[in-house]
Design a protein around this motif. Structure first.
Motif, short mmCIF file in Angstrom:
data_model
loop_
_atom_site.label_atom_id
_atom_site.label_comp_id
_atom_site.label_asym_id
_atom_site.label_seq_id
_atom_site.Cartn_x
_atom_site.Cartn_y
_atom_site.Cartn_z
N SER A 191 -2.98 -10.38 -2.88
CA SER A 191 -4.12 -10.83 -3.68
C SER A 191 -5.36 -10.12 -3.17
N GLY A 192 -6.00 -9.38 -4.05
CA GLY A 192 -7.19 -8.64 -3.63
C GLY A 192 -8.23 -9.55 -3.01
N GLY A 193 -8.56 -10.64 -3.71
CA GLY A 193 -9.59 -11.55 -3.24
C GLY A 193 -9.24 -12.14 -1.88
N ALA A 194 -8.00 -12.54 -1.70
CA ALA A 194 -7.59 -13.15 -0.44
C ALA A 194 -7.64 -12.13 0.70
N ASP A 220 -3.84 -3.62 -0.11
CA ASP A 220 -3.60 -4.49 -1.25
C ASP A 220 -2.36 -3.97 -1.97
N SER A 260 -0.44 1.70 -9.25
CA SER A 260 -1.68 2.47 -9.34
C SER A 260 -2.90 1.66 -8.93
N TYR A 261 -2.87 0.35 -9.12
CA TYR A 261 -4.06 -0.44 -8.80
C TYR A 261 -3.98 -1.08 -7.42
N ALA A 289 -10.47 -10.18 5.48
CA ALA A 289 -11.22 -9.10 6.14
C ALA A 289 -12.54 -9.65 6.68
N VAL A 315 -9.87 -9.71 0.88
CA VAL A 315 -11.29 -9.61 1.22
C VAL A 315 -11.69 -10.79 2.10
N TRP A 316 -11.25 -11.96 1.70
CA TRP A 316 -11.53 -13.20 2.45
C TRP A 316 -11.09 -13.03 3.90
N GLN A 327 -5.79 1.42 1.98
CA GLN A 327 -6.87 1.78 2.92
C GLN A 327 -6.98 0.81 4.10
N ASN A 328 -6.80 -0.45 3.86
CA ASN A 328 -6.94 -1.55 4.83
C ASN A 328 -8.24 -2.28 4.55
N PRO A 329 -8.18 -3.52 4.02
CA PRO A 329 -6.97 -4.22 3.65
C PRO A 329 -6.01 -3.43 2.75
N THR A 370 -3.90 -0.44 -3.06
CA THR A 370 -4.54 0.50 -2.14
C THR A 370 -4.01 0.31 -0.72
#
Lengths: 722, 722
Positions: free
Chosen positions: A322-325, A366, A357-358, A330, A327-328, A362-364, A360
């Motif tokens: 989950s992208g948002g999670a 995703d 494709s969507y 990080a 970020v949370w 990089q770290n996080p 990543t």
């Protein structure tokens, strides 16, 4: 020291004061004990009843059919000393006193009874815990002499079906809070070994139990709750032993604040002491401080699960679907002082092939729901852990449903076995019980609080680094040979307060020098002569035991250049000093060449009533006082400990390169701190306070711009004669 | 603005892309929707299937038997714009786009599609949420168009049997995290109204939903999760409306840290922006910032339970039956910035009669287990709340067993009804479900984390005080009439960078003055003449747009006394400036009498890309930079807001009396801040940056010791012409 094993692991236990009234504490305790499958024998002792809770009761510990190893006393306070004496006389080797009404009451009677308990324990070599204790639990032995509702068999089993690995023990001065650790860890699948509540500690202290359990060797992580520390040296020794053995101490020190201390003082006889001093001791010995049950249980779970796989540094990878999670997490990691670096190209390439494709890498990282669905949590964690830039992995999961984790379990198990870096799991949804079990039995703690998860990883990294520092202690330090006899002689010959002109020669015996010593002038003429000799702008500073704060008194003149300025400065300084403190004894005025510029630092030593001399360092200037940005440490310290102290200063950055100026000479500052710490340690009995304020740290070298030493009011000889 | 009511409360819903495959998201969403008793009609729309999950399916939104109010789109991204257009053409007034593959993908295609979505929504006046949303839930309507497992009927009921009182709504950009709030609040007996996940916000933004729900008037507390803010002004307006209505916004702003921002940028098109700026906006509008689910749910529960009984101040009483737990809570309260004062004699006397000898009424009030057993929790809380020294009560309970709470319930209920101060309950043991219910249905939130409990009380006190400040805004401020036309004229005539000698007259149009303006000297002779006129020691400061940091350049000379010193100073300053920046354009050297001493403060204004000009205040000196101890605020501000900014500085104490020096003239500083904030607001378009560094705050009055203004690179006329 009597055998605490007799207390914690007895074969026969007498419950003195046992009752059939299950509503009262005297009935509850026996009920709780009998509800668990303890393999030894429990004897109720009652003066009034022949049977207690359907068991034959005995009129006295003397009347038992066999020798009791342990006596549990739950009788009115006034009968306790006599009963304990009877136990001792009859060969009972351990006792736990649950009765209240001792030092926690106003008045002297309680303290006297505690002294009697201590005397009896010493006389008969008995292991005596309490009074005002809530008892203990030896989980492995299923022995629970306590009335705590948390240990009631109806509250749940003592041991989880499958534990996370390793064992945790609790030692707590507070009974309610001690058992609350066990209670609130239910559902976390931790294996507890001992829960001991020590009460007023009339005889056995927290550190005694800690020391015993370290020797016992069964406990991997300790949770401690302290209100005070009865014998500081014992605690420091035990803490040191724990660190050397690699058994983390996770400690809540309560009574940190003024109302907290007031409450501690009121509900026990304890004096909570300065929290800053406790923190200094904790940091010095690698004790991990916690403030909340769940946070401390998270810390315990983290250490238990990692065993000796502690992170080698503070760099983590975050794997998330989950992208948002992500970020949370990080944000939580950075808040906890961890680093979340971008990954290296090789690791990214290995991950990228599994991402849509969507996603990543990089770290996080995703991986998106799609990526995780294909590859599973374990594989992404494994790929991330392979990066040489990474010391640990945070995996963000959603553990509401267990089916997916179930499928991933074989790979998770392999990862736990093969990966040499810690891997943590955090769920942002409410986990199902089965999900928790799957992860725990596979060897992973499951965190539900992201900040706590991140702080646990950080604490493990700090613990490892501190422990490695300790084990390699002082290896690289410059040797130095202080002239202690000279110091002792000078100190003995000095007045109670040493101004800079007297303090400097004393400090010099430990190689504590910096800048020019200057000359003491007793007249404007002498000042002028001295200033001419230096041939540079000078500072004038009044020297008086009665004016420790010269600046406030206006008794300092700076940047004086030329004979007229120096003479005028001399008169000005003397006039200000006399106006400020008309009856002050003035030694003279110290004439010193102005020190070149640099970063100002405050160094000091003060005596804590619990812990003795503590070294203090802070960055200079008026703001430091307002912000309280200082670090403390017990003495002596080595280079590495001094460096760690500087690292704890929030404003440490100003020692680095700044606005075009080069970095300050941190090495010189560290050398000064180490030498001062040895001086403070060697002369702990004779010195009450040292202030070097400011110390000016140049790009190369340092200057002491002021120095003050205050001797202990009663010299060592006098104290020794007592 | 289209009608969001059609989106959140439709009668007919078309699910475009519905599928029978319950393993896929397209099947899951219909399954979740059908599992709840929504009273409206749900139409599956499928291009390929005649039946979906045993319901008749329709080939297109055009083919439905009645007009759909809301369309749920879960079809491949590339078909979304066309399908949305079809919906609009056919009178559908709302749509939620769950499909992914838009701006969160690399490349321009997604952004183009989002622009098309926005255009369609505007054209047809449609309320359109998403894309990349996880849908929403209207709990009261039992409408859950989402595939979130948290909203699955198997996860539990949508509403608790008996709720705590009031309703809470969630608006979240992240889908997973949005529904996690609902999921993790299970067992807390909160009544949710809406959970909306807004995804990429191609059209409708968080603030639009917030504004709608405020107008709807059903939500009492909001939980928001933000990754960015699309239209800052909209957010500020909605936040302002919420504060005026007394509906707290509890916000997690994720992407606060560098790796967090990196991740936000990568997984959405969002730019997270500076967290310090967000925090300034939040503080200005009374938005309560949270970092963790449980903490935010605690905050929501606290506000819901208290309604309009918010604490009038920060002083709490702690009632406890466990000494240790009382200390624990006292520490937590002080850490949260609450006060735990000793109680007044009258209150103590009223409590003392109920205490055993080893209890205490000082505060924490340790009633001991015996005292609580006799009198109950409610009565001690009631007695404590009667104290005029107390704004709220923290009651420490052990909620493992519910029997005792059950007995105390009538009194607890009466207390909740009659007492006008908030009463919180914290349990240190694991609470039973029944205990939670008893307390919640009686109107009390039950906290299990002491720090979070204390922070909630603190947040409520701060919220009340900020709200009262807002409602009485600017009432007591001194009126002032800036000469804006003059300022505009001067600004237009000025170069891009205004040094002190140019900045001062401009600032003076807003009454921003302090100390002497000084004179610009273009030669040593002019400097000497100017200095003679002042007849005091002077400072010389180079004035050059190319040397904004004069001190670093060595282009400042201080404390110059007499003609020789001034001449030498002039040459020195010019030489340093030339050496530092050989090609610098130098206006001259400003000759100014030395300002008297005082506390140094930094004031500044800078433009945030999201929020426009922000006023910054920090305490002066080199440490401030290292410690980052500054406060920010949007402009303009009134006196009270300026005072609050100073209060947020950790080092604020140094403005008070210090080492014998009187307090600094905070009123003068506040007046300066207010005027500067108006200047910055009025000329927001033309000014990029203002630095007053340092401002010296004297015991009476202030001096500006330096001033720099940087104009926006493109003047307003030019921008207006575009």
């Amino acid at each position: 020291m009597p055998d605490i094993g007799k207390l914690l692991s007895p074969k026969t236990v007498a419950v003195i004061g046992a009752s059939s009234d299950r509503k009262g504490l005297r009935g509850r305790i026996l009920e709780v004990m009998l509800s668990h499958p303890f393999a030894g024998t429990i004897y109720p002792v009652s003066r009034s009843a022949a049977k207690v809770q359907n068991r034959k009761a005995y009129s006295s510990v003397v009347a038992l059919p066999e020798q009791a190893d342990l006596a549990i006393l739950i009788i009115p306070a006034e009968f306790v000393p006599e009963e304990l004496e009877r136990c001792g006389r009859n060969g009972v080797k351990a006792a736990v006193i649950l009765s209240s009404g001792f030092a926690e009451e106003p008045g002297e009677a309680g303290l006297r009874m505690q002294a009697a308990i201590r005397a009896t324990a010493q006389h008969y070599d008995m292991a005596v815990a309490g009074p005002n204790s809530e008892g203990f639990a030896n989980i492995a032995a299923a022995l629970c002499p306590t009335f705590s509702p948390a240990m009631d068999v109806t509250a749940g089993p003592l041991l989880p079906k499958r534990a996370l690995g390793g064992e945790v023990s609790v030692i707590s001065q507070s009974g309610g809070l001690g058992f609350a650790f066990f209670d609130r860890a239910r559902g976390r699948n931790l294996k507890f070994r001992h829960i001991v509540t020590t009460g007023n500690e009339a005889f056995l202290e927290t550190a005694d139990f800690l020391d015993y359990m370290l020797d016992e060797g069964k406990t991997d992580v300790f949770l401690l709750l302290l209100e005070d520390i009865k014998t500081p040296a014992k605690f420091r020794n035990a803490a040191d032993k724990a660190l050397r053995l690699g058994k983390p101490l996770i400690v809540a020190k309560i009574g940190q604040t003024e109302p907290g201390r007031r409450a501690v003082a009121s509900h026990t006889a304890a004096l909570a002491g300065s929290h800053a001093a406790y923190r200094a001791i904790f940091q010095h010995h690698g004790v991990i401080e916690g403030h909340d049950f769940d946070e401390m249980i998270d810390l315990a779970a983290g250490f238990l699960s990692c065993g000796n796989k502690l992170p080698a540094g503070k760099r983590v990878a975050i794997c998330t679907s989950s992208g948002g999670a992500g970020v949370w997490m990080a944000d939580a990691c950075v808040r906890a002082g961890l680093e979340v670096p971008e990954l290296d190209a090789e690791t990214r390439a290995a991950i990228d092939v599994h991402l849509p494709s969507y996603g990543t890498s990089q770290n996080p990282i995703d991986s998106t729901a799609q990526g995780v669905h294909k590859l599973g949590y374990a594989e992404f964690a494994r790929l991330a852990a392979q990066s040489p830039l990474i010391d640990g992995v945070m995996t963000v999961v959603t553990a509401r449903r267990s089916a997916f984790l179930e499928g991933d379990q074989p790979k998770l198990m392999a990862l736990a076995r093969d990966c040499h870096k810690p891997v943590f799991m955090w769920t942002y949804t409410l986990p199902s019980q089965r999900s928790v079990e799957i992860l725990n039995e596979t060897g992973y703690p499951l965190f539900i609080n992201a900040d706590s998860c991140a702080r646990t990883m950080r604490a493990m990294a700090d613990y490892r680094s501190l422990r490695e520092r300790l084990l390699n202690s002082a290896a690289g330090d410059k040797p130095f040979a202080p002239d202690s006899p000279a110091a002792r002689e000078l100190l003995a010959a000095s007045p109670d307060v040493l101004c800079e002109w007297q303090a400097r020669p004393l400090l010099a015996t430990y190689g504590i020098v910096g800048g020019e010593a200057g000359e003491l002038a007793r007249s404007a003429d002498e000042a002028e002569v001295a200033a001419r000799r230096f041939a540079r702008p000078v500072a004038l500073k009044v020297q008086s035991v009665d004016i420790p704060h010269k600046t406030e008194a206006g008794a300092v003149a700076l940047h004086l250049n030329g004979a007229d300025a120096v003479r005028a400065g001399y008169y000005g300084v003397m006039a200000s000093a006399r106006a400020y403190a008309p009856r002050a004894l003035i030694d003279g005025v110290l004439v010193q060449p102005m020190a070149p510029g640099g970063r100002e630092v405050i160094l000091g030593v003060s005596r804590d009533p619990n812990w003795g001399p503590l070294l203090m360092v802070g960055l200079g200037g008026v703001l430091v006082e307002a912000l309280g940005d200082v670090a403390l440490s017990p003495v002596p310290i080595d280079d590495a400990a001094a460096r760690a102290m500087l690292g704890r200063l929030k404003g440490a950055a100003i020692l680095g390169p700044h606005r075009g100026a080069p970095a300050a000479d941190t090495d010189a500052l560290i050398e000064l701190m180490v030498r001062l710490s040895h001086f403070a340690a060697d002369h702990a009995e004779d010195v009450a306070e040292i202030d070097l304020n400011p110390v000016i740290v140049h790009a190369k070298g340092i200057s002491l711009a002021d120095a003050l030493i205050i001797k202990s009011s009663r010299p060592a000889q006098e104290r020794a004669a007592e």
